[in-house]
Design an enzyme around this catalytic site. Sequence first.
Site, PDB file in Angstrom:
ATOM      1  N   ASP A  72       0.837  -1.202   0.000  1.00 48.71           N
ATOM      2  CA  ASP A  72       0.000   0.000   0.000  1.00 48.71           C
ATOM      3  C   ASP A  72       0.871   1.252   0.000  1.00 48.71           C
ATOM      4  OD1 ASP A  72      -2.285   1.527   0.153  1.00 48.71           O
ATOM      5  OD2 ASP A  72      -3.064   0.585   1.974  1.00 48.71           O
ATOM      6  N   ASP A 125     -10.874   1.966  -3.266  1.00 49.39           N
ATOM      7  CA  ASP A 125     -11.448   1.679  -1.956  1.00 49.39           C
ATOM      8  C   ASP A 125     -12.968   1.678  -2.037  1.00 49.39           C
ATOM      9  OD1 ASP A 125      -9.153   1.274  -0.604  1.00 49.39           O
ATOM     10  OD2 ASP A 125      -9.000   3.281   0.241  1.00 49.39           O
TER      11      ASP A 125
HETATM   12  C1  DGJ Z   1      -5.878   1.914   1.744  1.00 49.31           C
HETATM   13  C2  DGJ Z   1      -6.256   0.676   0.980  1.00 49.31           C
HETATM   14  O1  DGJ Z   1      -6.780   1.024  -0.255  1.00 49.31           O
HETATM   15  C3  DGJ Z   1      -7.241  -0.143   1.794  1.00 49.31           C
HETATM   16  O2  DGJ Z   1      -7.652  -1.248   1.062  1.00 49.31           O
HETATM   17  C4  DGJ Z   1      -6.604  -0.538   3.095  1.00 49.31           C
HETATM   18  O3  DGJ Z   1      -5.548  -1.419   2.859  1.00 49.31           O
HETATM   19  C5  DGJ Z   1      -6.133   0.686   3.844  1.00 49.31           C
HETATM   20  N1  DGJ Z   1      -5.316   1.532   3.013  1.00 49.31           N
HETATM   21  C6  DGJ Z   1      -5.373   0.297   5.078  1.00 49.31           C
HETATM   22  O4  DGJ Z   1      -4.837   1.357   5.716  1.00 49.31           O
END
Ligand code: DGJ
Length: 725
Positions: free
Chosen positions: A474, A544
């Site tokens: 990430d 997300d």
């Molecule tokens: C952003 C990601 O897109 C999410 O899926 C998740 O992993 C969060 N970060 C965790 O902090």
Amino acid sequence: MISFNSEKQIFKLDTPNTSYVFGVEDKGKYLIHYYYGKRISGDDVRYLAVPDEGALPSANKRDKLSFLDCAPYEYPTKGVGDFRTPALSVKNEKGNEATELFYDSHKIIKGKTVTGKLPGTFGETADVLEVTLKDPVLNLSVILRYGVFNDVDAITRSVIVKNEGDKPLTLTRVLSLSLDTDDKDYELITLYGSWARERTIDRKPLRHGHQGVSSMRGITSHQEHPFMALVTPDATQKTGEVYGFNFVYSGNFDASVYLNQFNFSRVTLGINPEGFEWKLEPGAEFESPEGVMVFSDEGLGRMTRTFHDLYRNHLIRSPYKNRKRPILINNWEATYFDFNTEKLLAIAKQASESGIEMLVMDDGWFGNRFDDNRALGDWKVNEEKLPGGLKYLVDEVNKLGLKFGIWMEPEMVSPDSDLYRAHPDWAIQIEGREAGLARNQYVLDLTRSEVLEHTWQSIKAVMDSANIEYVKWDMNRPLADIGSKALDKEHLGEFYHRYVLAVYELQNRLVTQYPALLLENCSSGGARFDPGMLYYSPQIWCSDDTDAVERLSIQEGTAIVYPLSSMGAHVSDCPNHVLGRTVSFETRGHIALAGTFGYELDITKIPEEDKNMIPKQVEMYHKYNDLVREGDYFRLASVRENGIYDSWMVVKKDKKECLVTFVGVINRPNYKPFKIRLEGLLPDKLYKDEDTGREYYGDILMNAGITINRFHGDARSTLIHLKCE
Ligand code: DGJ
């Protein structure tokens, strides 16, 4: 295929259906572009750029500037009289910024490999042309590199700049490609967005002057995307001419079109010159990332399928590229930071009973990470949450028959972390100015070798501590406050690019030292969805926003360039956490099926009837994933355009099988059934609908279409599976 006509000094690059032609003009001097489009016979198209010999003044004639400002340069430079967008700009040690390039030599190489430190396309079915140009005043040599694919209609371009003199030079702009097109009316398609709204398709007519998209966020970004298409106004999915451009890079970029006084447009693509400077010492060289060009005279759909084939066969290098990915369940939306071994094992147990194949433990397993305000950089397991450590948890998960995956955000450091307390100067910052926080975190200065090595050791320690078979990498904030202890004033302009190179170095180490690993890149959802990342990870988290209806447009925009096999897509719980919308579990499954497919919910808590559907969805995934992953994608209808329904299909390469997905997004009373026309089938073959047993000839399906009964309710969907002998 690459050919060089030595008599006429013309280069011709042919892919199966396109030709790209340029040549050396005016007695071995300028490199001039002649043609890019549908494949043509021969190379006799010089007249397109140079209508009359007498009209082409040589470089030393009185009207040199008027020539320079209108000639279709293959690789235009700044400062000598072409006032349109340059691709290259170089400053000498006195500060003069002028470059003029003349043809020197060329070579043709069989096969294309990835050289250097940047990701790129590769393949034995491609040939490479390297044309060397020189600026004798600067003692500069520029190699234009063309990758020409013999099995897919794509040409890649990159540039290597070498300082062959004895004085340092400063590169202020090194774009990867420039293309001067003809004076047709074009429209411009770009992808814009935001967090949870990535890659929205935008189309507008070209206007005179500059237009385009660019990122200064240090990453590709949610807001802009390194893709651009010039299309004729009549272009649809099936018709019209389309030039598609995509950048194999994960940092600041610029994709521009300049429509000039004569209605000719110049397309440029490369590292964003804003915030870029590179000091080139004598003997040193600089390599640009790769730009991809695709031409289609059969509309956007054809361009899309070309990008998909190119990336599936010649960019993604993971062993998973041609393999089914394990169906994963990720605990982010299930628990956020509130989890422990017991909770995760309860999820894993239920998941395993439902046929799910991997548990992914998301953010919150390390250091003092009870919320997103702390602990990034402290990559040691939190034993309060996970007593017995990672090894115990992973072994238990494995005993349940599931693989185990883990989340990391290696590029970051929280101010409230042991790492920051020990090395506050490791965060990117400008001395004397308080650096800005985003999501309460800083970015590590990976351009410093000690920071990069520490980061690598942290990743490696996690990887070696247990049987980890998947990593979600990430990256949750853009880069700002650019300063570095490793770079003095003369080299600070190199920071952004060096940062990207450092990320590539880390990912390269990860996938080479753990070759069986399944890596998924992610950046606050889909801010790092780009071809550079695809070189390391066969899949990237798309957004997300897991709401199925929103995903229709996000996945449509993503799939315009990227294969379905690369789009991270999960079934999540409802009401959706981002939007609050409720969509049936079945529809959520159908939409996630168009991506990597997985779950993002607390399987121990969701309604019984949803849980009971999971084994059926697992079966559906196993039945269709080969087709979805490897087939040809056709966009049949877009809710973005019609406001009511969405549809796409995937056709097996031999055209004998297809899967149509249809989503009725908004229900309207008292209308006839929906009708859609399919594509890509064999006209004279009889296809059988597996569900109804009904048979249709391919040409009927493609010309008359099929009907789909209206659903009762919004956001309802169906799959139609057709096969012929
Ligand atoms: C952003 C990601 O897109 C999410 O899926 C998740 O992993 C969060 N970060 C965790 O902090």
